[in-house]
Scaffold this active site. Structure first.
Site, mmCIF file in Angstrom:
data_model
loop_
_atom_site.group_PDB
_atom_site.id
_atom_site.type_symbol
_atom_site.label_atom_id
_atom_site.label_comp_id
_atom_site.label_asym_id
_atom_site.label_seq_id
_atom_site.Cartn_x
_atom_site.Cartn_y
_atom_site.Cartn_z
ATOM 1 N N HIS A 177 0.558 11.044 -1.924
ATOM 2 C CA HIS A 177 -0.744 10.769 -1.113
ATOM 3 C C HIS A 177 -1.090 11.903 -0.460
ATOM 4 C CE1 HIS A 177 -3.803 9.439 1.677
ATOM 5 N NE2 HIS A 177 -3.951 8.144 0.971
ATOM 6 N N HIS A 229 0.843 -1.337 0.092
ATOM 7 C CA HIS A 229 0.039 -0.003 -0.088
ATOM 8 C C HIS A 229 1.071 1.374 0.016
ATOM 9 C CE1 HIS A 229 -2.721 2.892 2.289
ATOM 10 N NE2 HIS A 229 -3.338 2.799 1.182
#
Length: 302
Positions: free
Chosen positions: A70, A34
């Site tokens: 992100h 991830h």
């Protein structure tokens, strides 16, 4: 004669191994690292056991893919701020997934691009798809000349941004490489109703190559109700879903629950945790880590 016997023995063993491989009835599992947004993290996550990674892609105001980034907030226990220029990341990824390259990681077989299209207007989605395709074609697929071999999943958070898929496909066709769509799959990641997701694919003209995600940040709890709905669609014989993955799974108990439900992929910050569970006696005869020979667009039949 001795040489003939040795050759026969080697050939027999190879044939037996091939038959055993094809006869393996265990479900292949994609362990998805991830938030892999820095080139150095590719090796880090693969070395921990990931055979696939998820990478965030942010866009500028003109719908150009800009950074693998992100930002805050993100999963608990992770740095949210690692990043690369998108095209630099693609080059690093190409090195990691091109046989013969010094940086080659044979285990890395699939990449999920988490497309942060929330910064775009709905009418920019098609253009974002085109620009994404141009960048991938040049910097990852090397214009179709011995580029990276990993399968790619385009993960879109907003059902209204389905035109991105058509833009991506149209651009590859325009540039003379429609065959690369064989390496591309799709996901809508907004946890929408399964029926609504199916309708978005109909609008996009997509059938097949569908991964369905479900999940939430590791900071919060989420049940498996929607995962089970997606799995029911996958296994129905007439559903639109080929594979189901669950995120973000960092605990052994959650991993077991997801595997028991029948997922195909587990997205995690700790690939070694997933590997450990897959090696437990209750799971090692039912599941195995997917290899490049496993078609990620094919619905697994028990």
């Amino acid at each position: 004669i001795a040489l003939i016997l040795v050759c026969w023995s080697v050939l027999s063993q190879a044939a037996q191994t091939d038959v055993e491989g094809r006869a393996d009835k265990r479900r292949p599992i994609w362990i998805m690292g991830h938030m892999v947004n820095a080139i150095a993290q590719i090796d880090e996550f693969v070395n921990l056991g990931a055979n696939s990674i998820e990478t965030d892609v942010s866009f500028d105001d003109n719908a150009n893919p800009e950074y693998t980034y992100h930002g805050v907030p993100c999963d608990c226990g992770r740095s949210c701020l690692k990043w690369e220029n998108f095209n630099d990341f693609l080059k690093g990824l190409r090195s990691a997934t091109t046989p013969g390259n010094a940086k080659y990681q044979a285990k890395l077989i699939l990449v999920v691009f988490d497309l942060k299209t929330g910064s775009l207007y709905d009418n920019q989605a098609n253009e974002a798809g085109k620009k994404l395709a141009k960048n991938l074609l040049k910097h990852y697929w090397n214009n179709g000349n011995n580029g990276g071999r990993a399968y790619i999943v385009l993960s879109i958070p907003d059902l209204n941004h389905y035109p991105l898929i058509k833009g991506f496909k149209d651009q590859l066709t325009h540039d003379g490489h429609p065959e690369l769509m064989d390496k591309v799959g799709h996901d809508f990641s907004g946890n929408d109703a399964i029926g609504d997701v199916g309708n978005a694919y109909k609008k996009a003209g997509i059938s097949g190559h569908v991964w369905q995600s479900d999940g939430i940040t590791n900071c919060l709890l989420r049940g498996l109700d929607r995962v089970k709905q997606a799995i029911a669609n996958r296994d129905s014989g007439n559903g639109f879903i080929n594979k189901v993955y669950y995120w973000t799974v960092d605990k052994r108990a959650t991993t077991r629950d997801a595997l028991d439900a029948g997922v195909d992929g587990v997205m995690t910050n700790y690939p070694d945790v997933i590997t450990d569970v897959l090696n437990e006696s209750a799971y090692k005869n039912k599941f195995r880590v997917a290899s490049y020979e496993d078609n990620p667009w094919e619905t697994f039949k028990k």
